[in-house]
Design an enzyme around this catalytic site. Structure first.
Site, mmCIF file in Angstrom:
data_model
loop_
_atom_site.group_PDB
_atom_site.id
_atom_site.type_symbol
_atom_site.label_atom_id
_atom_site.label_comp_id
_atom_site.label_asym_id
_atom_site.label_seq_id
_atom_site.Cartn_x
_atom_site.Cartn_y
_atom_site.Cartn_z
ATOM 1 N N TYR A 199 38.153 42.236 32.726
ATOM 2 C CA TYR A 199 38.910 42.685 33.893
ATOM 3 C C TYR A 199 39.445 41.481 34.663
ATOM 4 O O TYR A 199 40.624 41.437 35.038
ATOM 5 C CB TYR A 199 38.021 43.533 34.799
ATOM 6 C CG TYR A 199 38.565 43.714 36.195
ATOM 7 C CD1 TYR A 199 39.569 44.639 36.459
ATOM 8 C CD2 TYR A 199 38.084 42.941 37.255
ATOM 9 C CE1 TYR A 199 40.083 44.796 37.742
ATOM 10 C CE2 TYR A 199 38.584 43.096 38.538
ATOM 11 C CZ TYR A 199 39.578 44.017 38.775
ATOM 12 O OH TYR A 199 40.084 44.163 40.041
ATOM 13 N N LYS A 255 43.381 40.254 35.470
ATOM 14 C CA LYS A 255 43.922 40.000 36.800
ATOM 15 C C LYS A 255 44.518 38.596 36.896
ATOM 16 O O LYS A 255 45.481 38.375 37.643
ATOM 17 C CB LYS A 255 42.834 40.217 37.853
ATOM 18 C CG LYS A 255 42.458 41.679 38.026
ATOM 19 C CD LYS A 255 43.694 42.500 38.399
ATOM 20 C CE LYS A 255 43.419 43.960 38.586
ATOM 21 N NZ LYS A 255 44.619 44.719 38.988
#
Length: 260
Positions: A156, A160
């Protein structure tokens, strides 16, 4: 507010708008007079939010249930609507918590689809029309987790980082066409998802969704990146400028180990 509507209106597309930060973005935009296209998976929440904002701010709103892991469906949806979308806010994210060794291939693929593939291709699709009109805006939600390795949310965080670097590059490329691009690198946000994942007390610098949305929109057109909140700005400075990289990763490990 009138200038904001003129530059980025008349319609804005908010991806991941059903609750939390996405809903806060939707309200902040409605308060600025922009009409809203709200997309996420949960139709009933979207419709409730759309009706509320339409009544409160006298703007047009539409709500559609879409799986943002499926870019083909998103592209088909965009092609069927004739509204001029002057602003994209991509807030949707898939963030399963767990160590990489336990993460399934299906979850890893969904992280890539929701967090990287769809925002990348949706930005390409909508910016093409913005270039023709020589105005528009694009906001991609990143995260402070993406500024260094972040154990237990490693993939994750990496996704980002992609969005932040993409936005920085496009900020430079697209501004000659009158298009403002911004990466919002937020820290912890007090949203339903965060509260469900956080088994311990809130992290330092945790902000309300409203504060993050307002800080982000107020920064659009002023530079390629915004870090909402003074505490988060200081944390970013020390983690990326002062501390050795391995210290920064270890600090993130302490902050994420209680997530579940």
């Amino acid at each position: 507010m009138t200038d904001f509507k003129t530059k980025y209106g008349p319609w804005t597309l908010v991806a991941g708008a059903s609750e939390g930060l996405g809903a806060a973005f939707a309200e902040a935009l409605a308060s600025r007079g922009l009409n809203l296209i709200l997309i996420a998976r949960t139709q009933d929440k979207l419709e409730t939010l759309a009706q509320h904002l339409s009544n409160l701010y006298a703007v047009e709103t539409t709500a559609y249930s879409l799986d943002l892991a499926d870019f083909k469906a998103v592209k088909t949806f965009i092609s069927q609507h004739k509204e001029t979308i002057g602003l994209l806010v991509y807030n949707a994210a898939y963030s399963p918590i767990g160590y990489f060794e336990t993460m399934t291939e299906e979850r890893l693929e969904q992280i890539v689809d929701v967090n990287i593939k769809t925002p990348l291709l949706l930005t390409k699709l909508l910016s093409t029309e913005m270039i023709k009109k020589r105005q528009g805006g694009i906001v991609l939600m990143s995260s402070l987790a993406g500024t260094q390795g972040s154990p237990k949310i490693a993939t994750y965080a990496a996704s980002k980082a992609f969005n932040a670097i993409l936005a920085e590059g496009l900020w430079n490329e697209l501004r000659k066409h009158g298009i403002d691009v911004l990466a919002s690198c937020a820290g912890a946000i007090s949203t339903p998802g965060y509260k469900n994942a956080q088994s311990a007390k809130e992290a330092p610098g945790t902000l309300s969704a409203k504060k993050v949305a307002e800080s982000t929109l107020n920064s659009l057109g002023k530079g390629p990146t915004i870090i909402p909140g003074l505490t988060n700005k200081l944390a970013h400075f020390f983690m990326n400028r002062i501390f050795p990289r391995k210290w920064a990763i270890s600090i993130m490990d302490k902050n994420t180990k209680d997530l579940s």
